[in-house]
Design a protein around this motif. Structure first.
Motif, PDB file in Angstrom:
ATOM      1  N   GLU A 195       9.621  11.281  -2.981  1.00 35.02           N
ATOM      2  CA  GLU A 195      10.793  10.627  -2.379  1.00 35.02           C
ATOM      3  C   GLU A 195      10.510  10.182  -0.947  1.00 35.02           C
ATOM      4  O   GLU A 195      11.021   9.150  -0.504  1.00 35.02           O
ATOM      5  N   GLN A 196       9.705  10.932  -0.207  1.00 34.96           N
ATOM      6  CA  GLN A 196       9.310  10.478   1.129  1.00 34.96           C
ATOM      7  C   GLN A 196       8.534   9.163   1.032  1.00 34.96           C
ATOM      8  O   GLN A 196       8.727   8.254   1.849  1.00 34.96           O
ATOM      9  N   PHE A 197       7.683   9.084   0.029  1.00 37.65           N
ATOM     10  CA  PHE A 197       6.925   7.845  -0.175  1.00 37.65           C
ATOM     11  C   PHE A 197       7.874   6.683  -0.462  1.00 37.65           C
ATOM     12  O   PHE A 197       7.706   5.576   0.064  1.00 37.65           O
ATOM     13  N   TYR A 198       8.895   6.940  -1.282  1.00 36.85           N
ATOM     14  CA  TYR A 198       9.798   5.855  -1.668  1.00 36.85           C
ATOM     15  C   TYR A 198      10.886   5.570  -0.636  1.00 36.85           C
ATOM     16  O   TYR A 198      11.667   4.632  -0.821  1.00 36.85           O
ATOM     17  N   PHE A 199      10.929   6.348   0.416  1.00 35.34           N
ATOM     18  CA  PHE A 199      11.728   5.936   1.569  1.00 35.34           C
ATOM     19  C   PHE A 199      11.035   4.791   2.306  1.00 35.34           C
ATOM     20  O   PHE A 199      11.679   3.984   2.964  1.00 35.34           O
ATOM     21  N   VAL A 200       9.717   4.754   2.190  1.00 30.17           N
ATOM     22  CA  VAL A 200       8.915   3.785   2.947  1.00 30.17           C
ATOM     23  C   VAL A 200       8.457   2.612   2.081  1.00 30.17           C
ATOM     24  O   VAL A 200       8.496   1.455   2.499  1.00 30.17           O
ATOM     25  N   TRP A 201       8.033   2.895   0.854  1.00 25.19           N
ATOM     26  CA  TRP A 201       7.367   1.902   0.012  1.00 25.19           C
ATOM     27  C   TRP A 201       8.202   0.636  -0.243  1.00 25.19           C
ATOM     28  O   TRP A 201       7.677  -0.473  -0.154  1.00 25.19           O
ATOM     29  N   PRO A 202       9.493   0.740  -0.545  1.00 26.09           N
ATOM     30  CA  PRO A 202      10.274  -0.492  -0.788  1.00 26.09           C
ATOM     31  C   PRO A 202      10.321  -1.415   0.426  1.00 26.09           C
ATOM     32  O   PRO A 202      10.494  -2.633   0.267  1.00 26.09           O
ATOM     33  N   LEU A 203      10.166  -0.830   1.618  1.00 27.83           N
ATOM     34  CA  LEU A 203      10.208  -1.663   2.828  1.00 27.83           C
ATOM     35  C   LEU A 203       9.038  -2.641   2.854  1.00 27.83           C
ATOM     36  O   LEU A 203       9.166  -3.762   3.370  1.00 27.83           O
ATOM     37  N   LEU A 204       7.891  -2.226   2.313  1.00 32.03           N
ATOM     38  CA  LEU A 204       6.742  -3.128   2.246  1.00 32.03           C
ATOM     39  C   LEU A 204       7.069  -4.349   1.388  1.00 32.03           C
ATOM     40  O   LEU A 204       6.798  -5.492   1.774  1.00 32.03           O
ATOM     41  N   PHE A 205       7.681  -4.124   0.238  1.00 27.94           N
ATOM     42  CA  PHE A 205       8.052  -5.228  -0.648  1.00 27.94           C
ATOM     43  C   PHE A 205       9.158  -6.079  -0.024  1.00 27.94           C
ATOM     44  O   PHE A 205       9.195  -7.298  -0.214  1.00 27.94           O
ATOM     45  N   LEU A 206      10.048  -5.431   0.708  1.00 30.87           N
ATOM     46  CA  LEU A 206      11.116  -6.161   1.385  1.00 30.87           C
ATOM     47  C   LEU A 206      10.546  -7.133   2.407  1.00 30.87           C
ATOM     48  O   LEU A 206      10.987  -8.287   2.512  1.00 30.87           O
ATOM     49  N   ILE A 218      -1.374  -7.489  -2.206  1.00 27.76           N
ATOM     50  CA  ILE A 218      -2.472  -6.692  -2.766  1.00 27.76           C
ATOM     51  C   ILE A 218      -3.371  -6.168  -1.653  1.00 27.76           C
ATOM     52  O   ILE A 218      -3.775  -4.991  -1.661  1.00 27.76           O
ATOM     53  N   CYS A 219      -3.662  -7.028  -0.677  1.00 28.67           N
ATOM     54  CA  CYS A 219      -4.510  -6.595   0.448  1.00 28.67           C
ATOM     55  C   CYS A 219      -3.844  -5.486   1.244  1.00 28.67           C
ATOM     56  O   CYS A 219      -4.495  -4.522   1.669  1.00 28.67           O
ATOM     57  N   ALA A 220      -2.534  -5.620   1.460  1.00 29.56           N
ATOM     58  CA  ALA A 220      -1.803  -4.602   2.220  1.00 29.56           C
ATOM     59  C   ALA A 220      -1.805  -3.265   1.483  1.00 29.56           C
ATOM     60  O   ALA A 220      -2.033  -2.199   2.075  1.00 29.56           O
ATOM     61  N   VAL A 221      -1.547  -3.313   0.167  1.00 34.65           N
ATOM     62  CA  VAL A 221      -1.557  -2.078  -0.630  1.00 34.65           C
ATOM     63  C   VAL A 221      -2.946  -1.443  -0.615  1.00 34.65           C
ATOM     64  O   VAL A 221      -3.089  -0.217  -0.454  1.00 34.65           O
ATOM     65  N   ALA A 222      -3.971  -2.251  -0.761  1.00 35.80           N
ATOM     66  CA  ALA A 222      -5.345  -1.733  -0.761  1.00 35.80           C
ATOM     67  C   ALA A 222      -5.698  -1.113   0.584  1.00 35.80           C
ATOM     68  O   ALA A 222      -6.305  -0.028   0.642  1.00 35.80           O
ATOM     69  N   LEU A 223      -5.320  -1.777   1.676  1.00 45.84           N
ATOM     70  CA  LEU A 223      -5.636  -1.266   3.012  1.00 45.84           C
ATOM     71  C   LEU A 223      -4.911   0.049   3.284  1.00 45.84           C
ATOM     72  O   LEU A 223      -5.518   1.024   3.764  1.00 45.84           O
ATOM     73  N   LEU A 224      -3.614   0.089   2.967  1.00 42.83           N
ATOM     74  CA  LEU A 224      -2.842   1.324   3.194  1.00 42.83           C
ATOM     75  C   LEU A 224      -3.381   2.466   2.337  1.00 42.83           C
ATOM     76  O   LEU A 224      -3.456   3.615   2.793  1.00 42.83           O
ATOM     77  N   SER A 225      -3.775   2.150   1.111  1.00 43.72           N
ATOM     78  CA  SER A 225      -4.325   3.184   0.227  1.00 43.72           C
ATOM     79  C   SER A 225      -5.652   3.711   0.758  1.00 43.72           C
ATOM     80  O   SER A 225      -5.917   4.922   0.724  1.00 43.72           O
ATOM     81  N   LEU A 226      -6.478   2.807   1.262  1.00 42.61           N
ATOM     82  CA  LEU A 226      -7.772   3.220   1.814  1.00 42.61           C
ATOM     83  C   LEU A 226      -7.584   4.113   3.032  1.00 42.61           C
ATOM     84  O   LEU A 226      -8.253   5.150   3.165  1.00 42.61           O
ATOM     85  N   PRO A 252       1.549  11.410   3.790  1.00 41.86           N
ATOM     86  CA  PRO A 252       0.537  10.416   4.188  1.00 41.86           C
ATOM     87  C   PRO A 252      -0.827  10.625   3.545  1.00 41.86           C
ATOM     88  O   PRO A 252      -1.557   9.655   3.321  1.00 41.86           O
ATOM     89  N   THR A 253      -1.184  11.866   3.233  1.00 45.18           N
ATOM     90  CA  THR A 253      -2.485  12.128   2.610  1.00 45.18           C
ATOM     91  C   THR A 253      -2.405  12.116   1.081  1.00 45.18           C
ATOM     92  O   THR A 253      -3.404  12.356   0.405  1.00 45.18           O
ATOM     93  N   ARG A 254      -1.229  11.854   0.548  1.00 46.98           N
ATOM     94  CA  ARG A 254      -1.050  11.681  -0.898  1.00 46.98           C
ATOM     95  C   ARG A 254      -0.668  10.244  -1.259  1.00 46.98           C
ATOM     96  O   ARG A 254      -0.674   9.871  -2.435  1.00 46.98           O
ATOM     97  N   ALA A 255      -0.317   9.439  -0.252  1.00 46.75           N
ATOM     98  CA  ALA A 255       0.202   8.096  -0.509  1.00 46.75           C
ATOM     99  C   ALA A 255      -0.797   7.233  -1.272  1.00 46.75           C
ATOM    100  O   ALA A 255      -0.408   6.368  -2.072  1.00 46.75           O
ATOM    101  N   TRP A 256      -2.082   7.434  -1.039  1.00 44.99           N
ATOM    102  CA  TRP A 256      -3.093   6.612  -1.709  1.00 44.99           C
ATOM    103  C   TRP A 256      -3.035   6.744  -3.224  1.00 44.99           C
ATOM    104  O   TRP A 256      -3.397   5.802  -3.951  1.00 44.99           O
ATOM    105  N   GLY A 273      -7.801   9.493   5.361  1.00 46.84           N
ATOM    106  CA  GLY A 273      -7.085  10.582   6.032  1.00 46.84           C
ATOM    107  C   GLY A 273      -7.058  11.838   5.184  1.00 46.84           C
ATOM    108  O   GLY A 273      -7.194  12.954   5.699  1.00 46.84           O
ATOM    109  N   SER A 274      -6.903  11.672   3.865  1.00 51.91           N
ATOM    110  CA  SER A 274      -6.888  12.818   2.962  1.00 51.91           C
ATOM    111  C   SER A 274      -8.240  13.528   2.955  1.00 51.91           C
ATOM    112  O   SER A 274      -8.306  14.764   2.991  1.00 51.91           O
ATOM    113  N   ILE A 275      -9.317  12.746   2.908  1.00 50.84           N
ATOM    114  CA  ILE A 275     -10.662  13.340   2.902  1.00 50.84           C
ATOM    115  C   ILE A 275     -10.909  14.111   4.185  1.00 50.84           C
ATOM    116  O   ILE A 275     -11.406  15.250   4.168  1.00 50.84           O
TER     117      ILE A 275
END
Length: 674
Positions: free
Chosen positions: A143-154, A170-178, A200-204, A183-185
């Motif tokens: 749910e923390q992720f989905y507080f933020v994720w729709p804003l990207l599409f907006l 696609i580039c934005a999603v790839a960059l944020l995931s990377l 933030p370390t699970r968002a990818w 950060g997770s590693i």
């Protein structure tokens, strides 16, 4: 368009079976916790698809409608399970009501991952078995992720159109995931519990699901043979992770890539419906379990946890497997009556606005229910009696003179001695160690009152008084402990120059040094060992004992060189459960550890202590309080009208004070009076 895919429900079934079987302790599922990672990828795929559909169809993203859908999907079942758990806690566990009630707020405002991280710590620690809402950490992350994720599409819906929007998204999603993956590693290597719990370390993982969706939406269809191969590789990847991963490994980090990529492969391959793996996942049994996966996930853990609370933290595979089946039955009963019913807009959930307001109202209502449980528990505290209150019978100077574990202690704070110095005139004795030094302070306070012993306490949790070695747990070295001991050595030598005569070295030795006839830790526990400065971790019991002996010898030699007398405290009995909790639910005769078992457990450590003391017989003594705590056959939790332990291994302040006569002559020798 995003069409229903039955194979995704089958994939959900794999994920939930893995998690439930792992929690039940079924062999072959040691890495079943990766089922949550599978859920995250699926969630990223599906939710991103819904957002993308809306963005392409309407040119916007309706945030109110999005959150209303999330409330209808998540909240009704969550309310039912939490309310049921609270009711059972109220009826069965008067001593645990407050702890359980306090966690409710974090569940419904979706920060339970932070709450559990701060209160319970590492997900793989045995103590988390007694946290009924432990499993809600994953809901909080989602749910923390989905507080933020729709804003990207907006943002992309408003400022980009056509092919530009597609490519930049696609580039934005790839960059944020990377960035999230990197950060997770990094955080997994430096602070694994935070990497495990934090969004933030699970968002990818959600991001990888979104990238899979983008390929399915915009990429070319996979050839039949390639789709079949990818599906098989994905299935084998998840099976390998579930069967071979384990609690002692570093996770998530790099290790999480396997189940995440395997899930992505299955999502990609599932677009070809004729492959045998896809048909297997689309079969009726698999999809039936997949449809129940959310309800089953919610029900299974509170049942297991509440029974473990009742059974003093003991795990039992057969019992827990039966509870898993009971949870599946409850999921089946509540799927149509609660979960599926409220997904459809009706009643208070008819409009988006009413859904959000109703969700907030019901969340506040259940949070108030948790607060009432806490309040009722506070009332009961005054009526349960001394057994329960033994939990709070702790050393009075703990919060002033005992430093938190795994922290760097400021040198100025270490030198600021009041109120940690007892007595007038020259300092005579320094108490140095971990929490097993701290619980001796009530005894030394009696010595101060009776014999005017002048004592200084300096201790840090999870930090044995050893120079040249530090505890190592879950891939992380306790550098704060190494730093604390260096500073304590310098402070103690300064006190020796100013007239101090002796030092008490006390540590929970058995938690750092394994018995040489046993593995470092049993299968239900996370390994904690000692590592010498500059060396790699080595879990071989003989090696750990050698590191312990060398570090203790180095510490003793350093102190003796300053003509300081030393008392090294031997291990005290450790209960297999919280003593006050056991005494609340069992007879006193059931709440102890056999003396023979304890003697065997501490044999290797006692041999080390004896050898180290034997090299300086005029300067070092080993004092064993277990002779006063144990009889010939039992080391009890309750003796002569008093609870001896405030948890499973720390003496109550009352028990500590009662041991003063046992130590009186040794303290006189230590202070140079005899």
């Amino acid at each position: 368009m995003l069409h229903y895919r039955s194979d995704i429900d089958g994939l959900r079934a794999l994920a939930v079976i893995a998690v439930v079987a792992y929690h039940a302790g079924i062999p072959g599922f040691s890495g079943g916790f990766v089922g949550v990672d599978v859920f995250f990828v699926i969630s990223g795929y599906l939710i991103s698809g819904l957002l993308l559909n809306e963005m392409e169809a309407t040119g916007k993203v309706d945030l109110l409608a999005f959150y209303a859908r999330r409330i209808r999907r998540i909240l009704p079942m969550l309310l039912l399970v939490v309310a049921t758990t609270l009711l059972l806690a109220l009826l069965l566990f008067p001593d645990d009501q407050k702890r359980i009630g306090r966690s409710v707020t974090s569940v419904f405002f979706f920060f339970s991952n932070h709450y559990i991280l701060n209160k319970a710590g590492d997900y793989f620690e045995p103590g988390t078995d007694l946290v009924p809402f432990l499993h809600t950490w994953s809901l909080a992350v989602e749910e923390q992720f989905y507080f933020v994720w729709p804003l990207l599409f907006l943002v992309f819906a408003r400022f980009h159109t056509g092919a530009v929007r597609k490519i930049t998204l696609i580039c934005a999603v790839a960059l944020l995931s990377l960035l999230s993956l990197l950060g997770s590693i990094w955080l997994t290597e430096t602070n694994m519990p935070r990497a495990f719990y934090l969004m933030p370390t699970r968002a990818w993982e959600f991001g990888f699901g979104a990238l899979a969706l983008c390929y399915v939406r915009y990429g070319q269809a996979l050839p039949e043979k390639l789709a079949g191969t990818l599906a098989l590789v994905g299935l084998l990847g998840i099976a390998f992770a579930v069967g071979s991963y384990h609690e002692s490994m570093l996770f998530p980090g790099i290790a999480a890539l396997l189940p995440v990529i395997a899930t992505v492969l299955l999502l990609l391959a599932g677009t070809y419906q004729n492959g045998w793996v896809t048909r297997l996942l689309s079969s009726s049994p698999a999809t039936a379990i997949g449809l129940l996966s959310y309800s089953w996930y919610l029900w299974h853990w509170p049942l297991m946890s509440l029974v473990r609370i009742y059974d003093l933290g003991q795990r039992d595979m057969l019992r827990d497997s039966l509870l898993a089946l009971l949870a599946l039955g409850l999921a089946w009963l509540t799927f149509d009556t609660v979960e599926n019913r409220f997904r459809r807009a009706q009643g208070w959930f008819t409009t988006n606005r009413s859904t959000v307001l109703t969700g907030l109202f019901l969340s506040v209502l259940i949070v108030l229910g948790g607060a009432l449980v806490v309040k009722w528990s506070g009332y009961q505290d005054h009526h349960i009696g001394g057994v329960y209150l033994a939990r709070k019978d702790i050393p009075p100077l703990r919060y002033a003179c005992h430093f938190r574990p795994w922290t760097m202690v400021d040198e100025q704070k270490l030198q600021d001695q009041p109120p940690c110095t007892l007595g007038e005139g020259k300092l005579e004795v320094v108490l140095w160690g971990d929490s097993h030094a701290d619980h001796l302070m009530p005894l030394l306070m009696v010595a101060n009152q009776m014999d005017a012993l002048h004592v200084l306490q300096r201790s840090q949790g999870a930090c044995p008084p050893l120079l040249g070695a530090a505890p190592y747990s879950n891939g992380r070295l306790n550098t704060g402990c190494a730093d604390f001991n260096k500073k304590m050595s310098a402070l103690t030598l300064l006190n020796a120059q100013q007239g101090a005569k002796g030092v008490i070295l006390a540590g929970r030795w058995l938690s750092y040094v394994p018995d040489t006839r046993q593995s470092v830790r049993s299968s239900g526990e996370v390994s904690r060992i000692l590592v010498a400065d500059g060396e790699q971790a080595n879990t071989d019991p003989q090696w750990v004992l050698q590191v312990f002996e060398q570090a203790l010898q180095r510490t003793v030699d350093t102190l003796v060189a300053q003509q300081l007398r030393i008392i090294v405290m031997a291990p005290i009995p450790q209960m297999p459960f919280s003593a006050p909790t056991c005494l609340m639910r069992r007879s006193a005769s059931d709440c102890g550890v056999p003396s023979a078992q304890f003697m065997q457990q501490k044999q290797a450590v006692m041999a080390v202590l004896s050898r180290v003391a034997g090299r300086h017989p005029s300067w070092v003594k080993v004092v064993d309080l277990s002779e006063a705590l144990c009889s010939d056959w039992i080391c009890p939790a309750f003796k002569e009208g008093h609870v001896l332990y405030s948890d499973d291994n720390h003496l109550t302040a009352t028990a500590s004070r009662s041991l003063y006569p046992v130590l009186r002559n040794e303290l006189s020798w230590l202070a140079g009076r005899s």
